[in-house]
Scaffold this motif. Sequence first.
Motif, mmCIF file in Angstrom:
data_model
loop_
_atom_site.group_PDB
_atom_site.id
_atom_site.type_symbol
_atom_site.label_atom_id
_atom_site.label_comp_id
_atom_site.label_asym_id
_atom_site.label_seq_id
_atom_site.Cartn_x
_atom_site.Cartn_y
_atom_site.Cartn_z
ATOM 1 N N ALA A 69 34.437 44.599 44.246
ATOM 2 C CA ALA A 69 34.365 45.086 42.668
ATOM 3 C C ALA A 69 33.681 43.766 41.930
ATOM 4 O O ALA A 69 32.922 44.091 40.868
ATOM 5 N N GLY A 70 33.869 42.625 42.212
ATOM 6 C CA GLY A 70 33.191 41.580 41.130
ATOM 7 C C GLY A 70 31.822 40.936 41.555
ATOM 8 O O GLY A 70 31.280 40.515 40.793
ATOM 9 N N ILE A 71 31.726 41.162 43.022
ATOM 10 C CA ILE A 71 30.287 40.604 43.477
ATOM 11 C C ILE A 71 29.356 41.773 44.149
ATOM 12 O O ILE A 71 28.307 41.998 43.624
ATOM 13 N N ILE A 72 29.855 42.338 45.234
ATOM 14 C CA ILE A 72 28.886 42.981 45.899
ATOM 15 C C ILE A 72 28.622 44.386 45.110
ATOM 16 O O ILE A 72 27.265 44.785 45.086
ATOM 17 N N HIS A 73 29.191 45.124 44.583
ATOM 18 C CA HIS A 73 28.929 46.250 43.803
ATOM 19 C C HIS A 73 28.072 45.955 42.583
ATOM 20 O O HIS A 73 27.197 46.598 42.250
ATOM 21 N N PRO A 74 28.692 45.023 41.748
ATOM 22 C CA PRO A 74 27.547 44.739 40.653
ATOM 23 C C PRO A 74 26.387 44.246 41.347
ATOM 24 O O PRO A 74 25.554 44.649 40.219
ATOM 25 N N LYS B 283 38.771 43.767 48.245
ATOM 26 C CA LYS B 283 38.637 44.553 47.063
ATOM 27 C C LYS B 283 37.992 44.076 45.852
ATOM 28 O O LYS B 283 37.042 44.590 45.143
ATOM 29 N N ASP B 284 38.543 42.826 45.456
ATOM 30 C CA ASP B 284 38.037 41.902 44.398
ATOM 31 C C ASP B 284 36.878 41.713 44.615
ATOM 32 O O ASP B 284 36.041 41.489 43.674
#
Length: 264
Positions: free
Chosen positions: A91-96, A87-88
């Motif tokens: 949220a922190g790499i793939i989606h940004p 989840k992190d």
Amino acid sequence: MTDPKPTRLEYAHTPAGARTAILTIANPPLNLFDARLMRTMAADLADLSGQAPRALLLRAEGRVVSGGVDVHIFDGLGVEEGAALWKDLFAGIIHPLEQMPCPVIFAAHGLTLTAAFEIALACDIILAAPRAEFGLVETVVGLTPSMGGPQRLAERAGSGRARELVMTAGLYDATTMADWGVVNAVHADVEAAARSLLDRLADGPTRAHAATKQLIGAWRHGGVAEADSITPAVSGRLFDTADMKNGVQSFLTAGPGKATYRGD
């Protein structure tokens, strides 16, 4: 003495003045994705999201792009901790990366395994050197790729090929990946090609590029119908941009290909 950062974020400008960014993985000797590299990359992407360039290039230095994930980060994790890790990372790499309002290029000059390959699949365009190889080899530790690799690979190459690549844990060369539609192009000098494309895209109508990403994102979520439903509003807003107005006037007075864009 503290260890150097495992990433390097640099800003530059095209000859025409457009702002670009280059994010380099620099975690020798194998650029393994350990907890520190993941945290640092997430922080870099947060900085970029706050003040996005007009185009972004992800690359790596060293003999390989990445030898994969440092398996130490999995040791001792339970179900909840494992789920929280993925989840992190979304949220922190793939989606940004996917939500960056500008074109994002990934340049692979050598071996590109697991997390690095999944990050590449979250970028808009993947370029590779002839000797680059790609693999999602998580089955060697009893896992499946969980930073979005299987589903994004299926989107590019088809579900059958995605299952093959993940389940066999094989290495696939750049030419095969290009034939499958995973890699956009193979270049003998991938670094030069990537930087040239970075400048070209940054000098273009980046508001239109952002709209393209939004429409394709809608298609990924809900198919043609959802993309169609948002197209009038998304594309309609482009008529209020200076770049679109300038592009139309340039076309009418000087012909195609003469317009210059400022990203607004």
